[in-house]
Design a protein around this motif. Structure first.
Motif, short mmCIF file in Angstrom:
data_model
loop_
_atom_site.label_atom_id
_atom_site.label_comp_id
_atom_site.label_asym_id
_atom_site.label_seq_id
_atom_site.Cartn_x
_atom_site.Cartn_y
_atom_site.Cartn_z
N ASP A 3 97.56 -24.10 30.41
CA ASP A 3 96.86 -22.98 30.75
C ASP A 3 95.98 -22.41 30.25
O ASP A 3 95.50 -21.76 30.53
CB ASP A 3 98.25 -22.18 30.89
CG ASP A 3 98.07 -20.99 31.04
OD1 ASP A 3 97.81 -20.95 32.52
OD2 ASP A 3 98.16 -20.02 30.87
N HIS A 4 95.61 -22.68 28.67
CA HIS A 4 94.41 -22.39 28.32
C HIS A 4 93.16 -23.18 28.55
O HIS A 4 92.79 -24.05 28.16
CB HIS A 4 95.29 -22.46 26.42
CG HIS A 4 95.53 -21.39 25.88
ND1 HIS A 4 97.41 -21.34 26.69
CD2 HIS A 4 96.01 -20.60 25.57
CE1 HIS A 4 97.68 -20.60 26.65
NE2 HIS A 4 96.94 -19.97 25.44
N SER A 5 92.48 -23.11 29.79
CA SER A 5 91.76 -24.03 30.50
C SER A 5 90.90 -22.81 31.24
O SER A 5 91.25 -22.29 31.47
CB SER A 5 91.83 -25.16 30.81
OG SER A 5 92.80 -24.86 31.91
N ALA A 6 89.41 -22.65 31.42
CA ALA A 6 88.95 -21.84 31.99
C ALA A 6 87.36 -22.60 31.43
O ALA A 6 86.42 -23.24 31.72
CB ALA A 6 88.56 -20.33 31.52
N ILE A 7 86.77 -22.17 33.50
CA ILE A 7 85.39 -22.06 33.77
C ILE A 7 85.29 -21.19 33.50
O ILE A 7 85.22 -20.19 34.66
CB ILE A 7 85.39 -23.26 35.31
CG1 ILE A 7 86.63 -24.30 35.77
CG2 ILE A 7 84.12 -23.27 35.53
CD1 ILE A 7 86.19 -24.99 36.84
N VAL A 8 84.08 -20.79 32.93
CA VAL A 8 83.01 -20.15 32.82
C VAL A 8 82.12 -20.07 33.62
O VAL A 8 81.57 -20.93 33.84
CB VAL A 8 82.26 -19.20 31.55
CG1 VAL A 8 81.61 -18.48 31.71
CG2 VAL A 8 83.81 -19.10 30.79
N VAL A 9 81.22 -18.87 35.15
CA VAL A 9 80.26 -20.03 35.80
C VAL A 9 79.58 -18.32 34.93
O VAL A 9 79.61 -16.92 35.45
CB VAL A 9 80.81 -19.49 37.62
CG1 VAL A 9 79.69 -19.26 38.10
CG2 VAL A 9 81.65 -20.04 37.54
N VAL A 211 92.15 -23.78 39.77
CA VAL A 211 91.07 -23.12 40.52
C VAL A 211 89.95 -25.01 40.38
O VAL A 211 90.43 -25.34 38.62
CB VAL A 211 90.44 -22.17 39.14
CG1 VAL A 211 88.36 -22.17 39.85
CG2 VAL A 211 90.63 -21.08 39.33
N THR A 212 89.44 -24.93 41.51
CA THR A 212 88.78 -26.35 41.99
C THR A 212 87.16 -25.36 41.44
O THR A 212 87.36 -24.72 42.80
CB THR A 212 89.60 -26.94 42.52
OG1 THR A 212 90.11 -26.95 42.19
CG2 THR A 212 88.25 -28.24 43.01
N HIS A 224 91.87 -21.14 35.04
CA HIS A 224 91.79 -19.78 34.89
C HIS A 224 89.95 -19.86 35.66
O HIS A 224 89.32 -20.79 34.80
CB HIS A 224 91.40 -19.14 34.05
CG HIS A 224 93.50 -18.95 33.91
ND1 HIS A 224 93.89 -18.16 33.77
CD2 HIS A 224 93.62 -19.84 32.41
CE1 HIS A 224 94.84 -18.42 33.66
NE2 HIS A 224 94.93 -19.26 32.52
N VAL A 225 89.50 -18.83 35.66
CA VAL A 225 87.71 -19.02 35.92
C VAL A 225 87.23 -17.47 35.57
O VAL A 225 87.93 -16.86 36.04
CB VAL A 225 87.34 -19.50 37.96
CG1 VAL A 225 87.88 -18.22 38.02
CG2 VAL A 225 85.72 -18.74 37.57
N VAL A 226 86.13 -17.33 34.71
CA VAL A 226 85.42 -16.59 33.80
C VAL A 226 83.89 -16.30 35.47
O VAL A 226 82.87 -17.49 35.51
CB VAL A 226 84.71 -16.15 33.31
CG1 VAL A 226 84.25 -15.11 33.01
CG2 VAL A 226 86.51 -16.36 32.16
N LEU A 227 84.10 -14.99 36.38
CA LEU A 227 82.30 -15.71 36.85
C LEU A 227 81.79 -14.00 36.23
O LEU A 227 82.40 -13.03 36.17
CB LEU A 227 82.30 -14.57 38.23
CG LEU A 227 83.82 -15.45 39.20
CD1 LEU A 227 83.70 -14.73 40.65
CD2 LEU A 227 83.02 -17.05 39.54
N ALA A 228 80.58 -15.26 35.15
CA ALA A 228 79.64 -14.54 34.99
C ALA A 228 78.54 -13.89 35.19
O ALA A 228 77.57 -14.57 34.68
CB ALA A 228 79.77 -14.68 32.79
N ARG A 373 93.89 -15.58 38.67
CA ARG A 373 93.44 -16.47 37.59
C ARG A 373 91.51 -16.07 37.47
O ARG A 373 90.88 -17.46 36.72
CB ARG A 373 93.35 -17.50 38.70
CG ARG A 373 95.12 -18.72 38.76
CD ARG A 373 94.96 -19.69 39.19
NE ARG A 373 95.77 -20.48 39.29
CZ ARG A 373 97.46 -20.69 37.87
NH1 ARG A 373 96.19 -21.19 36.97
NH2 ARG A 373 98.05 -21.46 38.23
N LEU A 374 91.51 -15.08 37.71
CA LEU A 374 90.22 -14.88 38.67
C LEU A 374 90.14 -13.77 36.75
O LEU A 374 90.16 -12.77 37.22
CB LEU A 374 89.43 -14.62 39.36
CG LEU A 374 88.53 -12.75 39.54
CD1 LEU A 374 87.16 -14.70 39.24
CD2 LEU A 374 88.15 -12.81 41.26
#
Length: 415
Positions: A3-9, A211-212, A224-228, A373-374
């Motif tokens: 759960d402590h994982s994230a993709i940052v775009v 999130v994929t 999770h995903v961070v849209l930066a 998750r966003l």
């Protein structure tokens, strides 16, 4: 899945700050960047004469506490310029003195106190008409705001004048000595192989399990995903379909600002200076590089689409350069090696930042909340420093805090 994982775009200031903050807290983070470099709209380059230029974000202010703290932590020095980002000599309009400009700014503060929330309902043009100031000050203020905000005064909510009304007096403005993108390069080095360049995102799926994200090269999974991302990119696929309808509405309410920068190699050793052309909504400056003396370049910034068209910035820059020769005939400028930078034609920016239109008051608090998750980041999501590197940094800190409440939120700040 952890759960402590994230993709940052996005690997600009906001994405890299979010990624490093989460990584330091033990998260598994992957950063995906479409460009072949980090920094986003902060991009440092050099001219043929070796002069450092900033193709995007440039200025730092002494009240930008998060930027100052980040540079100090990363060991990145600031350099004083010997001139003020806030004080620009108006030319081309009705004569106006420094005292009249100061009186105009005081009148502007009084007008803001009178307007209250109406500052969102009327335009900059309307507010300036109401201003108790001499005509020269009104012309200068209109040109200044159109230049800075990147849109005509009729298309800007009067709220944008707050930037001018709150400007400090008599400051020696700093810049990042080794270039505005230096903090992002340092953050990327700390993150190492967690940062993936030249990987445009093609598809994102969010479901109950996580999130994929599919890029042009690979597929990634996280909780999770961070849209930066800049606003124009956020409201396009594959990102816009992830936004809750209310968030999408807020994001699309903002107008997109347009501007360009000019760079002309400079000979001799003139004094630092800043001049505003009130006829064509641009300013040009010469500035020191701290104790090293003058940086050998005249730089310029023009704002609003009509003025960019007038200056023909999408061609070779010669029209703009000719007008600069009129404004600054005292300088020894190498126009043969001049260049420009535009952002509307950058596929990963499509503008410089955002603005608020008259009659619109976006509920931007929705941009600073977690949505399942966003989480969003990016300078335009910040409520105080939108359009600045400071706002991008604060948004990255906020994104990390929204995902992990044990992490600090950005400190309260004001212009």
């Amino acid at each position: 899945m952890d759960d402590h994982s994230a993709i940052v775009v996005g690997a600009g200031f906001s994405g890299l700050v979010a990624a490093e903050t989460l990584t330091n807290a033990g998260w598994d983070v992957t950063v995906l960047e479409a460009r072949d470099r980090v920094g986003g709209r902060a991009w440092t380059d050099r001219l043929s004469n070796g002069a450092i230029i900033e193709r995007g974000a440039e200025w730092v202010e002494d009240v930008q506490v998060e930027m100052l703290a980040l540079c100090e932590r990363l060991g990145i020095p600031l350099a004083r310029t010997g001139m003020s980002y806030h004080q620009r000599l108006p030319v081309g309009g009705p004569p106006v003195t420094e005292d009249e400009l100061a009186a105009g700014r005081a009148a502007l503060r009084a007008l803001f106190a009178e307007l209250g929330d109406e500052a969102y309902d009327i335009s900059v043009a309307d507010a300036i008409e109401r201003l108790n100031a001499v005509e020269g000050a009104k012309v200068a203020f209109r040109a200044r705001i159109e230049c800075t905000s990147g849109a005509p005064a009729t298309e800007l909510a009067a709220w944008h004048l707050l930037h001018l009304a709150s400007a400090p007096e008599e400051v020696d403005s700093p810049r990042i000595a080794t270039g505005s993108d230096a903090p992002t390069r340092a953050l990327a080095q700390l993150l190492g192989d967690r940062v993936h360049l030249s990987e445009p995102v093609k598809a994102i799926t969010v479901d109950a399990s996580g999130v994929t994200v599919r890029t042009t090269r690979a597929e990634y999974r996280a909780a999770h995903v961070v849209l930066a991302l800049p606003k124009p990119i956020l409201v396009q696929e594959p990102f816009v379909s992830l936004l809750p309808p209310a968030v999408r509405e807020v994001a699309e309410t903002f107008g997109v600002s347009h501007a360009a920068k000019l760079f002309v190699p400079l000979a001799g050793d003139p004094a630092p200076s800043a001049v505003l052309d009130t006829r064509r909504d641009y300013w040009v400056w010469t500035a020191n590089q701290g104790d090293e003396g003058l940086r050998p370049v005249l730089a310029g910034f023009a704002g609003s689409k009509p003025m960019l068209d007038l200056l023909e910035v999408d061609r070779d820059g010669t029209t703009w350069a000719r007008s600069v020769a009129e404004v600054r005939p005292d300088l020894d400028l190498d126009f043969d090696n001049a260049g420009t930078q535009t952002w509307a034609d950058d596929p990963y920016a499509q503008g410089i930042y955002t603005h608020v239109r008259p009659g619109d008051r976006p509920n931007d608090e929705l941009l600073r909340q977690r949505h399942g998750r966003l989480v969003l980041a990016g300078e335009f999501t910040d409520d105080v420093w939108s359009g600045f590197m400071e706002g991008a940094i604060r948004s990255g800190q906020r994104a990390a805090h929204l995902l992990d409440a044990s992490l600090p939120a950005p400190a309260a700040g004001s212009h």
